[in-house]
Motif scaffolding. Structure first.
Motif, PDB file in Angstrom:
ATOM      1  N   GLY A  40       0.812  -1.198   0.000  1.00 29.96           N
ATOM      2  CA  GLY A  40       0.000   0.000   0.000  1.00 29.96           C
ATOM      3  C   GLY A  40       0.846   1.248   0.000  1.00 29.96           C
ATOM      4  N   ASP A  41       0.200   2.338   0.260  1.00 32.43           N
ATOM      5  CA  ASP A  41       0.809   3.659   0.169  1.00 32.43           C
ATOM      6  C   ASP A  41       1.475   4.042   1.488  1.00 32.43           C
ATOM      7  OD1 ASP A  41       1.395   6.034  -1.135  1.00 32.43           O
ATOM      8  OD2 ASP A  41      -0.423   6.995  -0.418  1.00 32.43           O
ATOM      9  N   ILE A  42       2.493   3.288   1.868  1.00 28.65           N
ATOM     10  CA  ILE A  42       3.224   3.546   3.111  1.00 28.65           C
ATOM     11  C   ILE A  42       4.569   4.185   2.759  1.00 28.65           C
ATOM     12  CG2 ILE A  42       4.266   1.251   3.175  1.00 28.65           C
ATOM     13  CD1 ILE A  42       3.958   1.378   6.248  1.00 28.65           C
ATOM     14  N   ILE A  43       5.012   5.109   3.591  1.00 28.43           N
ATOM     15  CA  ILE A  43       6.295   5.774   3.353  1.00 28.43           C
ATOM     16  C   ILE A  43       7.385   5.033   4.120  1.00 28.43           C
ATOM     17  CG2 ILE A  43       7.620   7.903   3.603  1.00 28.43           C
ATOM     18  CD1 ILE A  43       4.883   9.390   3.586  1.00 28.43           C
ATOM     19  N   VAL A  44       8.403   4.585   3.390  1.00 30.25           N
ATOM     20  CA  VAL A  44       9.548   3.895   3.973  1.00 30.25           C
ATOM     21  C   VAL A  44      10.776   4.787   3.782  1.00 30.25           C
ATOM     22  CG1 VAL A  44      11.006   1.842   3.931  1.00 30.25           C
ATOM     23  CG2 VAL A  44       8.551   1.643   3.409  1.00 30.25           C
ATOM     24  N   GLY A  45      11.359   5.212   4.886  1.00 24.42           N
ATOM     25  CA  GLY A  45      12.582   6.002   4.833  1.00 24.42           C
ATOM     26  C   GLY A  45      13.789   5.093   4.730  1.00 24.42           C
ATOM     27  N   VAL A  46      14.617   5.307   3.725  1.00 27.74           N
ATOM     28  CA  VAL A  46      15.844   4.532   3.547  1.00 27.74           C
ATOM     29  C   VAL A  46      16.996   5.413   4.045  1.00 27.74           C
ATOM     30  CG1 VAL A  46      17.366   3.362   1.912  1.00 27.74           C
ATOM     31  CG2 VAL A  46      14.875   3.214   1.636  1.00 27.74           C
ATOM     32  N   VAL A  47      17.444   5.134   5.283  1.00 32.57           N
ATOM     33  CA  VAL A  47      18.514   5.885   5.936  1.00 32.57           C
ATOM     34  C   VAL A  47      19.821   5.200   5.537  1.00 32.57           C
ATOM     35  CG1 VAL A  47      19.394   6.763   8.131  1.00 32.57           C
ATOM     36  CG2 VAL A  47      16.925   6.394   7.840  1.00 32.57           C
ATOM     37  N   ASP A  48      20.528   5.786   4.582  1.00 34.55           N
ATOM     38  CA  ASP A  48      21.637   5.062   3.970  1.00 34.55           C
ATOM     39  C   ASP A  48      22.506   6.038   3.169  1.00 34.55           C
ATOM     40  OD1 ASP A  48      23.055   2.919   2.308  1.00 34.55           O
ATOM     41  OD2 ASP A  48      21.603   1.666   3.358  1.00 34.55           O
ATOM     42  N   SER A  49      22.922   5.605   1.980  1.00 36.18           N
ATOM     43  CA  SER A  49      23.805   6.389   1.123  1.00 36.18           C
ATOM     44  C   SER A  49      23.032   7.201   0.087  1.00 36.18           C
ATOM     45  CB  SER A  49      24.789   5.456   0.407  1.00 36.18           C
ATOM     46  OG  SER A  49      24.091   4.525  -0.411  1.00 36.18           O
ATOM     47  N   GLY A  50      21.744   7.370   0.297  1.00 31.53           N
ATOM     48  CA  GLY A  50      20.886   8.052  -0.656  1.00 31.53           C
ATOM     49  C   GLY A  50      20.187   7.038  -1.535  1.00 31.53           C
ATOM     50  N   VAL A  51      19.486   7.539  -2.548  1.00 29.43           N
ATOM     51  CA  VAL A  51      18.763   6.679  -3.479  1.00 29.43           C
ATOM     52  C   VAL A  51      18.862   7.312  -4.865  1.00 29.43           C
ATOM     53  CG1 VAL A  51      16.472   5.781  -4.137  1.00 29.43           C
ATOM     54  CG2 VAL A  51      17.119   5.863  -1.722  1.00 29.43           C
ATOM     55  N   ASP A  52      19.055   6.478  -5.883  1.00 29.57           N
ATOM     56  CA  ASP A  52      18.994   6.979  -7.256  1.00 29.57           C
ATOM     57  C   ASP A  52      17.518   7.127  -7.605  1.00 29.57           C
ATOM     58  OD1 ASP A  52      18.995   7.586  -9.929  1.00 29.57           O
ATOM     59  OD2 ASP A  52      20.184   5.848 -10.549  1.00 29.57           O
ATOM     60  N   TYR A  53      16.978   8.284  -7.310  1.00 28.27           N
ATOM     61  CA  TYR A  53      15.552   8.543  -7.481  1.00 28.27           C
ATOM     62  C   TYR A  53      15.151   8.687  -8.950  1.00 28.27           C
ATOM     63  CZ  TYR A  53      17.762  13.145  -7.148  1.00 28.27           C
ATOM     64  OH  TYR A  53      18.602  14.215  -7.295  1.00 28.27           O
ATOM     65  N   THR A  54      16.119   8.637  -9.874  1.00 34.52           N
ATOM     66  CA  THR A  54      15.806   8.658 -11.306  1.00 34.52           C
ATOM     67  C   THR A  54      15.755   7.245 -11.890  1.00 34.52           C
ATOM     68  OG1 THR A  54      18.119   8.784 -12.052  1.00 34.52           O
ATOM     69  CG2 THR A  54      16.998  10.876 -11.526  1.00 34.52           C
ATOM     70  N   HIS A  55      16.095   6.249 -11.116  1.00 31.58           N
ATOM     71  CA  HIS A  55      16.138   4.870 -11.595  1.00 31.58           C
ATOM     72  C   HIS A  55      14.745   4.432 -12.047  1.00 31.58           C
ATOM     73  CE1 HIS A  55      16.634   0.531 -11.646  1.00 31.58           C
ATOM     74  NE2 HIS A  55      17.952   0.715 -11.544  1.00 31.58           N
ATOM     75  N   PRO A  56      14.643   3.767 -13.208  1.00 31.46           N
ATOM     76  CA  PRO A  56      13.328   3.384 -13.724  1.00 31.46           C
ATOM     77  C   PRO A  56      12.539   2.438 -12.812  1.00 31.46           C
ATOM     78  CG  PRO A  56      15.094   2.524 -15.132  1.00 31.46           C
ATOM     79  CD  PRO A  56      15.727   3.433 -14.135  1.00 31.46           C
ATOM     80  N   ASP A  57      13.225   1.706 -11.947  1.00 38.02           N
ATOM     81  CA  ASP A  57      12.514   0.832 -11.008  1.00 38.02           C
ATOM     82  C   ASP A  57      12.155   1.540  -9.705  1.00 38.02           C
ATOM     83  OD1 ASP A  57      11.793  -1.627 -12.023  1.00 38.02           O
ATOM     84  OD2 ASP A  57      13.743  -2.535 -11.657  1.00 38.02           O
ATOM     85  N   LEU A  58      12.555   2.813  -9.551  1.00 35.82           N
ATOM     86  CA  LEU A  58      12.287   3.534  -8.306  1.00 35.82           C
ATOM     87  C   LEU A  58      11.550   4.857  -8.497  1.00 35.82           C
ATOM     88  CD1 LEU A  58      15.694   2.923  -6.514  1.00 35.82           C
ATOM     89  CD2 LEU A  58      13.510   1.800  -6.050  1.00 35.82           C
ATOM     90  N   ALA A  59      11.752   5.525  -9.621  1.00 36.24           N
ATOM     91  CA  ALA A  59      11.231   6.887  -9.812  1.00 36.24           C
ATOM     92  C   ALA A  59       9.744   7.005  -9.485  1.00 36.24           C
ATOM     93  CB  ALA A  59      11.505   7.360 -11.236  1.00 36.24           C
ATOM     94  N   ALA A  60       8.943   6.070  -9.928  1.00 36.18           N
ATOM     95  CA  ALA A  60       7.493   6.154  -9.704  1.00 36.18           C
ATOM     96  C   ALA A  60       7.108   5.930  -8.245  1.00 36.18           C
ATOM     97  CB  ALA A  60       6.765   5.143 -10.589  1.00 36.18           C
ATOM     98  N   ASN A  61       7.993   5.323  -7.473  1.00 36.78           N
ATOM     99  CA  ASN A  61       7.676   5.017  -6.073  1.00 36.78           C
ATOM    100  C   ASN A  61       8.394   5.924  -5.081  1.00 36.78           C
ATOM    101  OD1 ASN A  61       5.929   3.040  -6.829  1.00 36.78           O
ATOM    102  ND2 ASN A  61       7.231   1.324  -6.270  1.00 36.78           N
ATOM    103  N   MET A  62       8.951   7.010  -5.556  1.00 37.47           N
ATOM    104  CA  MET A  62       9.616   7.941  -4.642  1.00 37.47           C
ATOM    105  C   MET A  62       8.574   8.793  -3.919  1.00 37.47           C
ATOM    106  SD  MET A  62      12.794   7.172  -4.789  1.00 37.47           S
ATOM    107  CE  MET A  62      13.349   8.433  -3.660  1.00 37.47           C
ATOM    108  N   TRP A  63       8.790   8.990  -2.635  1.00 45.31           N
ATOM    109  CA  TRP A  63       7.975   9.900  -1.834  1.00 45.31           C
ATOM    110  C   TRP A  63       8.193  11.308  -2.362  1.00 45.31           C
ATOM    111  CZ3 TRP A  63      10.363  13.636   1.371  1.00 45.31           C
ATOM    112  CH2 TRP A  63       9.495  14.361   2.197  1.00 45.31           C
ATOM    113  N   ARG A  64       7.171  12.126  -2.295  1.00 46.86           N
ATOM    114  CA  ARG A  64       7.280  13.527  -2.692  1.00 46.86           C
ATOM    115  C   ARG A  64       6.893  14.406  -1.512  1.00 46.86           C
ATOM    116  NH1 ARG A  64      10.202  12.208  -6.736  1.00 46.86           N
ATOM    117  NH2 ARG A  64       9.183  11.387  -8.556  1.00 46.86           N
ATOM    118  N   ASN A  65       7.744  15.349  -1.189  1.00 39.30           N
ATOM    119  CA  ASN A  65       7.499  16.277  -0.088  1.00 39.30           C
ATOM    120  C   ASN A  65       6.447  17.294  -0.545  1.00 39.30           C
ATOM    121  OD1 ASN A  65       7.534  18.220   1.906  1.00 39.30           O
ATOM    122  ND2 ASN A  65       9.754  18.438   1.959  1.00 39.30           N
ATOM    123  N   PRO A  66       5.261  17.247   0.050  1.00 43.21           N
ATOM    124  CA  PRO A  66       4.199  18.160  -0.392  1.00 43.21           C
ATOM    125  C   PRO A  66       4.479  19.616  -0.041  1.00 43.21           C
ATOM    126  CG  PRO A  66       3.497  16.959   1.560  1.00 43.21           C
ATOM    127  CD  PRO A  66       4.816  16.371   1.145  1.00 43.21           C
ATOM    128  N   GLY A  67       5.455  19.860   0.831  1.00 46.51           N
ATOM    129  CA  GLY A  67       5.769  21.223   1.235  1.00 46.51           C
ATOM    130  C   GLY A  67       6.805  21.917   0.383  1.00 46.51           C
TER     131      GLY A  67
END
Length: 191
Positions: A40-67
């Motif tokens: 479901g639509d749960i937010i999971v924080g990945v506390v690590d070395s960052g994330v390649d948020y442009t990756h085709p397997d991840l881009a659609a599932n990235m959290w977006r800061n509404p602020g």
């Protein structure tokens, strides 16, 4: 799912058919779980070395800061980070948590790689949203101060699960206190 690495039986941790000499069904039973839900639509924080948020397997599932308004160069939500649209980078004190080591991206893919898109991997929870929280630099170094800032950010921005796939140093009361704050805030801290 029709994802390439799953279809080629490379994701044995999700579904072990004995490939590569492994033990049949020594896995997390992902296909059996997916019969019930793909997440479901749960937010999971990945506390690590960052994330390649442009990756085709991840881009659609990235959290977006509404602020935040992307790319305007302003700290719209007043949290100390400019354009923190998908998370933060405490190594460089920016709102751009792009992974330059690879480990956080790997973890994010395991957690929430887009499912059934014919490419790459499939994550355990196809619909989870990934919040990228970078405190580990490209050389693998990080510090407790950066980790604390990432965890606090996640708590205040709606994460419900924190993935912490990193080693540790000596005991830190500040880290213990932050983990307790996460628990009190109904955030599951996974290490």
């Amino acid at each position: 799912p029709n994802d390439l690495y799953f279809a080629e039986d490379l994701l044995w941790g999700l579904n072990n058919t004995g490939q590569f000499g492994g033990t049949v069904d020594a896995d997390i039973d992902a296909p059996e779980a997916w019969d019930f839900t793909i997440g479901g639509d749960i937010i999971v924080g990945v506390v690590d070395s960052g994330v390649d948020y442009t990756h085709p397997d991840l881009a659609a599932n990235m959290w977006r800061n509404p602020g935040e308004i992307p790319g305007d160069g302003i700290d719209n939500d007043g949290n100390g980070y400019v354009d923190d649209v998908v998370g933060i980078d405490t190594v460089n004190n920016t709102g751009d948590p792009l992974d330059d080591l690879g480990h956080g991206t790997h973890c994010a893919g395991t957690i929430a790689g887009v499912g059934n898109n014919t490419q790459g991997v499939v994550g355990v929870c196809w619909r989870a949203r990934i919040m990228a929280l970078k405190f580990i630099a490209g050389d693998g170094a990080g510090n407790a101060f950066g980790a604390l800032a990432c965890i606090e950010y996640a708590i205040h921005h709606g994460a419900r699960v924190l993935n912490n796939s990193w080693g540790g140093g000596p005991y830190s009361q500040a880290l213990q206190d932050m983990i307790a704050l996460a628990e009190a805030s109904n955030v599951l801290f996974c290490a």
